[in-house]
Enzyme design. Structure first.
Site, PDB file in Angstrom:
ATOM      1  N   ASP A   1       0.794  -1.046   0.175  1.00 25.56           N
ATOM      2  CA  ASP A   1       0.157  -0.036  -0.124  1.00 25.56           C
ATOM      3  C   ASP A   1       1.039   1.374   0.216  1.00 25.56           C
ATOM      4  OD1 ASP A   1       0.469   1.442   3.176  1.00 25.56           O
ATOM      5  OD2 ASP A   1       0.034  -0.967   2.863  1.00 25.56           O
TER       6      ASP A   1
ATOM      7  N   ASP B   1       0.726   3.639   2.122  1.00 26.72           N
ATOM      8  CA  ASP B   1       0.113   4.293   3.769  1.00 26.72           C
ATOM      9  C   ASP B   1      -0.817   5.337   3.401  1.00 26.72           C
ATOM     10  OD1 ASP B   1       1.462   4.810   7.078  1.00 26.72           O
ATOM     11  OD2 ASP B   1       2.146   6.149   5.822  1.00 26.72           O
TER      12      ASP B   1
END
Length: 298
Positions: free
Chosen positions: A218, A220
């Site tokens: 991801d 974040d």
């Protein structure tokens, strides 16, 4: 060097993180739950044959991902692997990417860390043991030899990766705020994790090498315009990437020299004293343990 299963030597340990709790396809030789002077490990340690080598495998979050990052008994895990004869540890972990170049579905061969965790016991040499206080040289916390073997495995498979990266380690289990994420970037971090401290330094205190194969799941808090991280997104990407992660770990193990020996950063006599500590019985170990709690972390 300790031997197991008919004289097999265990030189390499594998610690896996979220979403990778087994080694599919590996030939299991034995499963054990060792007692340690520091309480119970995260779970059983499996001795398995991987590419003709005997490895010791441990899932850091325990069965069913039951241990959150701040409750993992890191000292017990590393002590137990060392007691089996392990010389070097290859870790896998899910991480968030904090800047361009560290996008989701990219591997990172971590070479530096910034510790922002709190409350974790991060040394064997805390003054309460016979060795007293010892100071570890930690300028390069990840083993260059183990990292090189991981890089060769990634290159051979044509997988996207960054050959180096600085990981900032937060306590978890919550994810970052936007302000925190921006602050970590300003401090030089490339990726973010909840578990990559104190494993490397504890390994070094026991004169074991340590490398981390990080997989970016991801961005974040969404610095690239994507949605902020969720547990569902982490596990979804990890599930898809699991075959690649396991293949890279297997390839790195298969090419590692049988004579691999980690840099000896700590006085071997001090390490011997730590490893020779008496081990309490199972009931005493249970009393030293941690109550597992369901968690999702990277």
């Amino acid at each position: 060097m300790k031997q197991h299963e008919g004289g097999r030597q265990v030189r390499i340990g594998i610690i896996t993180g979220s979403g990778t709790e087994r080694l599919p396809g590996a030939q299991v030789l034995a499963t054990m739950t060792p007692d340690t002077p520091y309480g119970p490990t995260s779970g059983p340690i499996t001795l398995a044959e991987v590419s003709g080598r005997t490895v010791a495998f441990l899932a850091r979050h325990g069965a069913g991902h039951s241990l959150p990052p701040q409750q993992i008994n890191y000292r017990a895990n590393l002590w137990a692997l060392k007691s089996l004869g392990v010389e070097g540890i290859i870790s896998s972990s899910a991480v968030g990417g904090l800047r361009p170049g560290y996008a989701p579905e990219t591997f990172v061969l971590t070479n530096q860390l910034i510790d922002r965790s709190t409350g974790r016991i991060d040394t064997y040499f805390d003054g309460s043991r016979p060795t007293g206080v010892r100071h570890l040289p930690a300028s390069d916390p990840f083993c260059s030899t183990l990292r090189r073997h991981l890089q060769q495995a990634l290159t051979a498979r044509g997988l996207p990766f960054q050959a180096q990266g600085t990981v900032v380690v937060i306590n978890g289990p919550r994810f970052s705020t936007r302000a925190e994420s921006a602050w970590y970037v300003s401090g030089g971090a490339d990726i973010i994790s909840m578990t990559q401290y104190p494993e490397p330094v504890l390994a070094a205190e026991l004169n074991m090498g340590f490398a981390n194969l990080a997989y970016v799941t991801d961005s974040d808090t969404g610095h690239d315009g994507s949605a902020p991280v969720t547990a569902e997104a982490v596990f979804g990407r990890l599930k898809a990437a699991q075959p690649h992660i396991l293949a890279v770990l297997e390839a790195a193990v298969s090419t590692l020299d049988e004579g691999y020996r980690a840099p000896q950063l700590m006085d071997p006599e001090a390490v011997r004293i730590i490893m020779d500590q008496p081990v309490p019985g199972p009931s005493a170990n249970a009393a030293l343990g941690f109550e597992p709690a369901p968690a999702v972390s990277r």
